[in-house]
Design a protein around this motif. Structure first.
Motif, PDB file in Angstrom:
ATOM      1  N   PHE A   1       1.609  10.846  -3.099  1.00 14.00           N
ATOM      2  CA  PHE A   1       1.611  11.534  -1.810  1.00 14.00           C
ATOM      3  C   PHE A   1       0.448  11.040  -0.962  1.00 14.00           C
ATOM      4  O   PHE A   1      -0.705  11.077  -1.381  1.00 14.00           O
ATOM      5  CB  PHE A   1       1.495  13.043  -2.040  1.00 14.00           C
ATOM      6  N   ASP A   2       0.739  10.560   0.234  1.00  8.44           N
ATOM      7  CA  ASP A   2      -0.271   9.980   1.116  1.00  8.44           C
ATOM      8  C   ASP A   2       0.054  10.389   2.544  1.00  8.44           C
ATOM      9  O   ASP A   2       1.081   9.989   3.087  1.00  8.44           O
ATOM     10  CB  ASP A   2      -0.280   8.456   0.974  1.00  8.44           C
ATOM     11  N   LEU A   3      -0.815  11.180   3.156  1.00  8.50           N
ATOM     12  CA  LEU A   3      -0.572  11.674   4.500  1.00  8.50           C
ATOM     13  C   LEU A   3      -1.114  10.759   5.585  1.00  8.50           C
ATOM     14  O   LEU A   3      -0.935  11.038   6.775  1.00  8.50           O
ATOM     15  CB  LEU A   3      -1.190  13.074   4.667  1.00  8.50           C
ATOM     16  N   SER A   4      -1.790   9.689   5.221  1.00  5.51           N
ATOM     17  CA  SER A   4      -2.384   8.815   6.223  1.00  5.51           C
ATOM     18  C   SER A   4      -1.323   7.930   6.870  1.00  5.51           C
ATOM     19  O   SER A   4      -0.294   7.616   6.269  1.00  5.51           O
ATOM     20  CB  SER A   4      -3.461   7.933   5.595  1.00  5.51           C
ATOM     21  N   CYS A   5      -1.600   7.524   8.120  1.00  2.00           N
ATOM     22  CA  CYS A   5      -0.720   6.543   8.753  1.00  2.00           C
ATOM     23  C   CYS A   5      -0.713   5.240   7.964  1.00  2.00           C
ATOM     24  O   CYS A   5       0.334   4.640   7.750  1.00  2.00           O
ATOM     25  CB  CYS A   5      -1.194   6.281  10.182  1.00  2.00           C
ATOM     26  N   ALA A   6      -1.892   4.814   7.536  1.00  2.00           N
ATOM     27  CA  ALA A   6      -2.004   3.548   6.821  1.00  2.00           C
ATOM     28  C   ALA A   6      -1.201   3.553   5.526  1.00  2.00           C
ATOM     29  O   ALA A   6      -0.703   2.504   5.090  1.00  2.00           O
ATOM     30  CB  ALA A   6      -3.470   3.236   6.529  1.00  2.00           C
ATOM     31  N   GLY A   7      -1.082   4.712   4.896  1.00  2.00           N
ATOM     32  CA  GLY A   7      -0.351   4.818   3.643  1.00  2.00           C
ATOM     33  C   GLY A   7       1.101   5.207   3.803  1.00  2.00           C
ATOM     34  O   GLY A   7       1.814   5.373   2.803  1.00  2.00           O
ATOM     35  N   THR A   8       1.552   5.376   5.041  1.00  2.00           N
ATOM     36  CA  THR A   8       2.922   5.819   5.312  1.00  2.00           C
ATOM     37  C   THR A   8       3.701   4.817   6.146  1.00  2.00           C
ATOM     38  O   THR A   8       4.798   4.389   5.767  1.00  2.00           O
ATOM     39  CB  THR A   8       2.911   7.178   6.042  1.00  2.00           C
ATOM     40  N   VAL A   9       3.158   4.449   7.291  1.00  2.00           N
ATOM     41  CA  VAL A   9       3.922   3.648   8.255  1.00  2.00           C
ATOM     42  C   VAL A   9       4.392   2.313   7.693  1.00  2.00           C
ATOM     43  O   VAL A   9       5.581   1.961   7.841  1.00  2.00           O
ATOM     44  CB  VAL A   9       3.109   3.455   9.554  1.00  2.00           C
ATOM     45  N   PRO A  10       3.539   1.522   7.016  1.00  2.00           N
ATOM     46  CA  PRO A  10       4.042   0.233   6.517  1.00  2.00           C
ATOM     47  C   PRO A  10       5.208   0.380   5.546  1.00  2.00           C
ATOM     48  O   PRO A  10       6.159  -0.411   5.587  1.00  2.00           O
ATOM     49  CB  PRO A  10       2.816  -0.377   5.815  1.00  2.00           C
ATOM     50  N   HIS A  11       5.152   1.381   4.673  1.00  2.00           N
ATOM     51  CA  HIS A  11       6.225   1.557   3.694  1.00  2.00           C
ATOM     52  C   HIS A  11       7.507   2.053   4.366  1.00  2.00           C
ATOM     53  O   HIS A  11       8.611   1.656   3.974  1.00  2.00           O
ATOM     54  CB  HIS A  11       5.781   2.516   2.598  1.00  2.00           C
TER      55      HIS A  11
END
Length: 263
Positions: free
Chosen positions: A175-185
Motif C-alpha cells: 500500500f502506497d499513497l504517494s504519487c510517486a508510488g502510484t502514478v507510474p504503476h
C-alpha cells in the motif's frame, strides 16, 4: 472521466483486500463509489460551473462524508474555508484530475488547469507532478496519441520510470499513497492493457491502493480505447446516486464522452 469512476467502483472492494491477480469478479454486492469518484465528480462540477474547485470539493464531501476520505483531506475540510492547502504529495489529486483532460483544447491548458485544481489540497511539487502526468496522459490519449507517445511524454516530462513490467512490481508491491508510488504503476497498467477492462484488471492486480490505481488507469484507458464497455459501464452507473449521475451526465454530454449504455 467515466473510466476513472469505473476503476474506483471495481477497485473499491480490493483496496483493503488485495487480490494480486487479474482473475477476479468485476462486481459484487459491496462494490461502491469512494472518495475517488466523489472528488472526480467535484472536479467535473467545478469545470462545468466555473466555481472554485475547493468549494465543489467541500460541498460534495458534505454529501458523502463516509466515502473514505483520507486524514489530510479531512483535516483540510475541518479547517474551514480559510484553511491553507496541505503540503501533500499523496495520490489524491492524481485520482480526481481526469475531467481536466477533457475540458481543454491544448496540452498547455490541461497542465495549467491540473496544477490549479491540485494545489487547493496538494500544494507539493510531487502532488502537482502526479496530477499533471495523469491529466497529460488522458489528454494525449483522447487526441489519438499512441501508447508509445504517451509513455515517452510522461517519462520525458515528469521523470517517471514506466519501463518496469507489472509482473515484476506485483509480488512486492504494498500500500502506497504517494504519487510517486502510484502514478507510474497506474500508467503502466494502461500501457500493458489490450482493452479498457484489461487496464482495470492490470491496475487492481498490483495490490495496494487498488481503487486509486484502477481509477487512474481507467481514466487513461477510456480515452485511448474509445470509452468504457457496456458490461462495465452499466453496473457502475447503477451504483451512482442522482447527484453523481447528474453531474457525470452533463459533463460527459458536454465533452463528447461516450455513454452508449444509456441509449
Amino acid at each position: 472521466m467515466f473510466g476513472a469512476i469505473a476503476g474506483d467502483v471495481i477497485g473499491s472492494v480490493f483496496e483493503r483486500n488485495n487480490v494480486k491477480s487479474k482473475s477476479f469478479p468485476l462486481f459484487d454486492a459491496a462494490s461502491r463509489v469512494t472518495d475517488d469518484t466523489v472528488l472526480t465528480v467535484a472536479v467535473a462540477r467545478a469545470l462545468l460551473s466555473g466555481e472554485a474547485p475547493g468549494r465543489a470539493m467541500r460541498e460534495l464531501h458534505g454529501l458523502y462524508p463516509g466515502a473514505g476520505f483520507g486524514p489530510t483531506f479531512r483535516a483540510w475540510i475541518d479547517g474551514g474555508d480559510d484553511a491553507p492547502a496541505p503540503r501533500s504529495s499523496s495520490n489524491g489529486a492524481a485520482m480526481r484530475i481526469s475531467p481536466v483532460a477533457w475540458a481543454f483544447d491544448t496540452l498547455d491548458e490541461v497542465l495549467a488547469a491540473a496544477e490549479r485544481f491540485t494545489v487547493v489540497t496538494h500544494d507539493h511539487p510531487d502532488g502537482v507532478k502526479g496530477a499533471q502526468a495523469v491529466a497529460a496522459a488522458v489528454f494525449l490519449a483522447r487526441q489519438g496519441a499512441t501508447k508509445g507517445e504517451i509513455r515517452f511524454y510522461v517519462e520525458s516530462n515528469f521523470g517517471y520510470d514506466l519501463s518496469v513490467p507489472l509482473d515484476l512490481v506485483r509480488p512486492g508491491y504494498a500500500f502506497d499513497l504517494s504519487c510517486a508510488g502510484t502514478v507510474p504503476h497506474a500508467v503502466r497498467a494502461f500501457l500493458e492493457a489490450e482493452d479498457c477492462e484489461d487496464a482495470l484488471r492490470n491496475a487492481i492486480s498490483i495490490g495496494g491502493d487498488s481503487d486509486t490505481l484502477a481509477c487512474i488507469a481507467g481514466a487513461i484507458a477510456e480515452a485511448h480505447f474509445g470509452g468504457v464497455p457496456e458490461h462495465i459501464a452499466g453496473p457502475v452507473w447503477q451504483r451512482l446516486d442522482a447527484p453523481l449521475r447528474e453531474v457525470t451526465l452533463r459533463f460527459c454530454g458536454q465533452h463528447g464522452i461516450r455513454m452508449p449504455w444509456l441509449r
